[in-house]
Design a protein around this motif. Structure first.
Motif, PDB file in Angstrom:
ATOM      1  N   GLU A 197      52.272  47.051  41.356  1.00 36.11           N
ATOM      2  CA  GLU A 197      51.044  47.343  40.623  1.00 36.11           C
ATOM      3  C   GLU A 197      51.052  48.771  40.070  1.00 36.11           C
ATOM      4  O   GLU A 197      50.339  49.070  39.107  1.00 36.11           O
ATOM      5  CB  GLU A 197      49.834  47.116  41.523  1.00 36.11           C
ATOM      6  CG  GLU A 197      49.622  45.644  41.847  1.00 36.11           C
ATOM      7  CD  GLU A 197      48.315  45.336  42.548  1.00 36.11           C
ATOM      8  OE1 GLU A 197      47.849  44.183  42.441  1.00 36.11           O
ATOM      9  OE2 GLU A 197      47.768  46.241  43.216  1.00 36.11           O
ATOM     10  N   VAL A 229      50.626  42.477  37.711  1.00 35.74           N
ATOM     11  CA  VAL A 229      51.751  43.246  37.203  1.00 35.74           C
ATOM     12  C   VAL A 229      51.765  43.158  35.684  1.00 35.74           C
ATOM     13  O   VAL A 229      51.834  42.057  35.118  1.00 35.74           O
ATOM     14  CB  VAL A 229      53.086  42.729  37.786  1.00 35.74           C
ATOM     15  CG1 VAL A 229      54.251  43.502  37.201  1.00 35.74           C
ATOM     16  CG2 VAL A 229      53.077  42.830  39.305  1.00 35.74           C
ATOM     17  N   ALA A 286      49.159  39.710  43.127  1.00 40.16           N
ATOM     18  CA  ALA A 286      49.293  41.046  42.555  1.00 40.16           C
ATOM     19  C   ALA A 286      49.134  40.941  41.042  1.00 40.16           C
ATOM     20  O   ALA A 286      49.367  39.876  40.454  1.00 40.16           O
ATOM     21  CB  ALA A 286      50.652  41.651  42.900  1.00 40.16           C
TER      22      ALA A 286
END
Length: 298
Positions: free
Chosen positions: A186, A284, A282
């Motif tokens: 991240e 990204v 997550a």
């Protein structure tokens, strides 16, 4: 007196069953002890941190006392400052005062820098894994070390840690690896893939490795099975017919994180083994991905 005749083959089978049962019980007990070792090691380091928080550098002599709770057999606590200067090293006190920030293992993994990074993290504590020869041996073995930051009464910060060889992979190890990989991804975006692939990083040890899947099932990263990268694995099923990749994605989307059980080969292997994988959502480069790592339960 009545004599009972027991055929020789029956006796042999019966004796073999007893021997097998004893051997199984002994092996099971050994496995339980090894798994408990992680909890005990963590507690050992935490108790040492309490001592430093109370007494500061006056506690260091206690750590050096051979035969004490702090230094016995192959168990000891080491202490560094936040720059990597070694303050306590019970196996060889002559090496205290050395700068160990640049310490590396046989695979060129930056042990010193990684330990300091863990201590400087928001949590200030965690596990790291590397290969290091056991005392008196040349061949390296896997070693798992738990470290944490502690502040002395004078206000000076130290790192205390301790390690053990051949420790089975714990769920806490896997969670640490995934959480750390999520933070890296991240922050760095897809550029972080190169670091996750690096065998010198903290993301590969024993049979554990981090892999990443897009929310549509495209395998973005898999160090152990690189041929899968770029493939859509959404319809993959294990030997029991479970669509485990779909479950990875569903758990990440609906819960944010969680565990999934399925069958999968070990790195370099063909036959499947029972595996538990921790998955976490997550973001990204503006897109959702699923970051994963697992442990083989056999």
């Amino acid at each position: 007196m009545l004599k009972v005749f027991i055929p020789r083959f029956v006796f042999i089978v019966f004796a073999s069953m007893i021997i097998y049962s004893l051997s199984y019980a002994e092996n099971l007990d050994t496995k339980v002890q090894k798994h408990n070792a992680a909890t005990e090691l963590k507690s050992f380091v935490e108790r040492g941190a309490v001592l430093i928080a109370e007494k500061g550098e006056k506690a260091f002599d206690a750590f050096r006392q051979k035969g004490s709770e702090w230094f016995h057999d192959d168990r000891y606590a080491f202490v560094w400052d936040m720059n990597g200067l070694r303050y306590v090293y019970p196996p060889d006190t002559k090496r205290e005062g050395e700068q160990v920030r640049d310490l590396r293992d046989v695979d060129d993994k930056a042990i010193g820098e990684l330990i300091i990074a863990i201590a400087l993290s928001k949590e200030g504590k965690g596990w790291m894994h590397y290969r290091w020869p056991k005392p008196g041996e040349r061949a390296p073995s896997w070693k798992s070390t738990y470290v944490m930051k502690v502040q002395s009464p004078s206000g000076k910060a130290f790192i205390i840690g301790s390690g053990a060889y051949d420790m089975p992979v714990q769920k806490s190890f896997v969670v640490d690896a995934v959480d750390s990989a999520v933070k890296l991804l991240e922050h760095e975006g897809s550029k972080a893939f190169d670091m996750l692939r690096d065998k010198r990083s903290q993301y590969l040890y024993q049979d554990t490795y981090v892999f990443v899947i897009a929310d549509d099932g495209i395998k973005l990263l898999n160090v152990a099975f690189p041929k899968l990268e770029g493939q859509n694995v959404i319809d993959y099923k294990d030997a029991d017919g479970n669509y485990f990749v779909r479950e990875f994605i569903n758990v990440a989307k609906n819960k944010g994180h969680g565990w999934v059980d399925y069958q999968w080969p070990k790195p370099g292997g063909v036959e499947t083994s029972k595996k538990s994988t921790y998955v976490r959502k997550a973001i990204v480069d503006g897109k959702m991905v699923v970051v994963c790592a697992g442990l083989y339960r056999d």
